[in-house]
Design a protein around this motif. Structure first.
Motif, PDB file in Angstrom:
ATOM      1  N   LEU A  95       0.828  -1.204   0.000  1.00 62.11           N
ATOM      2  CA  LEU A  95       0.000   0.000   0.000  1.00 62.11           C
ATOM      3  C   LEU A  95       0.861   1.253   0.000  1.00 62.11           C
ATOM      4  N   PHE A  96       1.820   1.305   0.899  1.00 64.34           N
ATOM      5  CA  PHE A  96       2.641   2.510   1.047  1.00 64.34           C
ATOM      6  C   PHE A  96       3.604   2.685  -0.126  1.00 64.34           C
ATOM      7  N   SER A  97       4.152   1.584  -0.612  1.00 70.25           N
ATOM      8  CA  SER A  97       5.098   1.686  -1.730  1.00 70.25           C
ATOM      9  C   SER A  97       4.389   2.109  -3.013  1.00 70.25           C
ATOM     10  N   GLU A  98       3.149   1.640  -3.219  1.00 72.02           N
ATOM     11  CA  GLU A  98       2.403   2.034  -4.413  1.00 72.02           C
ATOM     12  C   GLU A  98       2.018   3.510  -4.377  1.00 72.02           C
ATOM     13  N   LEU A  99       1.634   3.994  -3.220  1.00 68.62           N
ATOM     14  CA  LEU A  99       1.328   5.418  -3.112  1.00 68.62           C
ATOM     15  C   LEU A  99       2.532   6.260  -3.506  1.00 68.62           C
ATOM     16  N   LYS A 100       3.703   5.856  -3.041  1.00 62.15           N
ATOM     17  CA  LYS A 100       4.929   6.593  -3.375  1.00 62.15           C
ATOM     18  C   LYS A 100       5.266   6.451  -4.858  1.00 62.15           C
ATOM     19  N   ARG A 101       5.202   5.227  -5.349  1.00 68.62           N
ATOM     20  CA  ARG A 101       5.593   4.977  -6.745  1.00 68.62           C
ATOM     21  C   ARG A 101       4.717   5.751  -7.721  1.00 68.62           C
ATOM     22  N   LEU A 102       3.442   5.806  -7.454  1.00 65.34           N
ATOM     23  CA  LEU A 102       2.506   6.442  -8.368  1.00 65.34           C
ATOM     24  C   LEU A 102       2.321   7.930  -8.094  1.00 65.34           C
ATOM     25  N   GLY A 103       2.842   8.409  -6.964  1.00 68.25           N
ATOM     26  CA  GLY A 103       2.675   9.813  -6.632  1.00 68.25           C
ATOM     27  C   GLY A 103       1.239  10.179  -6.322  1.00 68.25           C
ATOM     28  N   ILE A 104       0.481   9.231  -5.786  1.00 66.64           N
ATOM     29  CA  ILE A 104      -0.927   9.474  -5.438  1.00 66.64           C
ATOM     30  C   ILE A 104      -0.999  10.061  -4.034  1.00 66.64           C
ATOM     31  N   LYS A 105      -1.782  11.107  -3.881  1.00 66.38           N
ATOM     32  CA  LYS A 105      -1.901  11.778  -2.596  1.00 66.38           C
ATOM     33  C   LYS A 105      -3.064  11.197  -1.792  1.00 66.38           C
ATOM     34  N   VAL A 106      -2.889  11.209  -0.487  1.00 65.92           N
ATOM     35  CA  VAL A 106      -3.945  10.779   0.430  1.00 65.92           C
ATOM     36  C   VAL A 106      -4.646  12.032   0.951  1.00 65.92           C
ATOM     37  N   GLY A 107      -5.896  12.200   0.577  1.00 63.02           N
ATOM     38  CA  GLY A 107      -6.641  13.384   0.995  1.00 63.02           C
ATOM     39  C   GLY A 107      -6.923  13.413   2.476  1.00 63.02           C
ATOM     40  N   ARG A 108      -7.196  12.251   3.032  1.00 61.04           N
ATOM     41  CA  ARG A 108      -7.418  12.129   4.471  1.00 61.04           C
ATOM     42  C   ARG A 108      -7.213  10.671   4.858  1.00 61.04           C
TER      43      ARG A 108
END
Length: 403
Positions: free
Chosen positions: A249-262
């Motif tokens: 989960l955390f590595s994909e967020l970083k790899r794709l540059g997707i932001k977590v709104g909340r």
């Protein structure tokens, strides 16, 4: 309240009131009591829940001004709005109606854009704010793949129209507002992986030509704008139910540059069937309440997953001693166990630990609305229950605890 970890708040969906008059009355009763314990010396943020009916009233100038004055007088501010439930969240039966209208319906886009208009007025200067929303639709509104694809395509188009609105707001006011799309079991985006596939394979390719035509962006700018305004609502309960709170989960967020709104700070119910299977199934029956959906994902020792649309279906199917169940039931976050049952507090701690390292989001919003499952000697009035949740969250963030 604003801390080094972001804004710590809770969602006011726990308080009843579908009309603005009724909901505002609940806020005036409960919020000052909570603030006195949680943030007595600094402003406290609110994760505001507004039904469609309430939003239609609040957007009126006199109502909005009255609320703004109250916020200022009581030292509150609104940092985000929960735009998931359009209609009654406290009716006797909610179930899959919580997804209606979905993103293929014009009423959903009009409601969401109205919430952004309200948030634009209420958001403090130099702060970003978001509106959370449904995972496009409910998977079982359609019975075949073709109809689902048509619904998904229409929903994506309307998300892009909302994206255009958010970019225009930023250009006009300088305020960054974001739509936080919340994967949930049996939603059209039922898990994080579904969310990522839709985002990268459907949303981005469809958004680029629209943004290029509307604003003259190049492809890089179009991608940056989309990722800035369309974000993930990371509901920890939901992703724990789908077994997705893990390093991927955390590595994909970083790899794709997707932001977590909340981050919606929440725990699910966990059951390990090692022995006394019949007794455990019987003990789960009180959790099979008739108001909300309680989707279940079971996993065997061999890693096979079985999903059930609601807890009653899982109970009818039964279990064996090798099963573990994760149940979509927002249990209080401060407890790790509920008698013979567990919570997914371990998964929540993992997300919070990662947040402490990488600051995943600027909003941490407690979303617990099922305190009635606590043992009787642990149940408290609603205000004290919320205070206990927020104090647990703050204490964990401020500690040196690691998973």
């Amino acid at each position: 309240m604003k801390t080094e970890f972001g804004h710590l708040t809770y969602c006011t969906n726990i308080h009843p009131g579908e009309s603005w008059v009724d909901h505002f009355q609940e806020l005036r009763i409960h919020l000052p009591l909570i603030k006195k314990e949680i943030s007595p010396n600094q402003p406290m943020g609110i994760g505001l829940r507004l039904s469609n009916e309430a939003s239609l009233s609040l957007i009126e100038e006199n109502q909005l001004l009255e609320f703004q004055n109250w916020l200022e007088q009581e030292s509150f501010y609104v940092i985000g709005i929960n735009g998931f439930p359009y209609g009654g969240f406290h009716t006797d039966v909610v179930k899959e109606a919580v997804y209606q209208p979905d993103w293929s319906d014009q009423n959903r886009i009009e409601y969401t854009q109205r919430l952004f208009t309200i948030l634009m007025e209420l958001l403090p200067a130099n702060e970003e704010g978001g509106v959370s929303t449904v995972p496009l639709s409910y998977l079982y509104f359609d019975t075949n793949v073709n109809d689902r694809n048509v619904r998904k395509s229409k929903s994506t188009e309307q998300i892009i129209q909302t994206l255009l609105t958010l970019i225009r707001i930023q250009k006009a006011t300088g305020k960054t507002l974001h739509l936080d799309i919340e994967p949930e079991p049996d939603g059209m985006l039922g898990c994080f992986l579904d969310w990522v596939i839709w985002y990268t394979s459907d949303l981005l390719p469809a958004a680029f030509p629209v943004l290029m035509d509307e604003f003259g962006f190049d492809s890089q700018s179009a991608e940056e704008q989309t990722k800035n305004h369309i974000r993930l609502c990371l509901d920890v309960c939901h992703l724990a139910v789908t077994y997705e709170v893990n390093p991927f989960l955390f590595s994909e967020l970083k790899r794709l540059g997707i932001k977590v709104g909340r981050i919606q700070v929440s725990s699910a119910l966990k059951v390990k069937f090692q022995e006394n299977v019949g007794e455990l199934l019987h003990s789960l029956k009180p959790f099979d309440e008739k108001k909300y959906l309680h989707q279940v994902v079971a996993i065997t020792k061999d890693g096979e997953k079985r999903s059930y649309r609601d807890l009653n279906l899982a109970l009818d199917a039964g279990a064996n001693r090798l099963d573990e169940w994760r149940i979509h039931f927002h249990v209080p976050i401060f407890l790790e166990t509920y008698g013979t049952f567990l919570s997914t507090q371990e998964e929540l701690k993992l997300v919070l630990t990662e947040h402490k390292k990488d600051h995943l989001s600027h909003i941490l919003e407690v979303e617990t609305y099922t305190w009635n499952v606590l043992p009787k000697n642990s149940q408290l009035p609603i205000d004290k229950s919320i205070i206990r949740e927020l104090k647990w969250l703050r204490s964990f963030l401020e500690s040196n605890s690691q998973i």
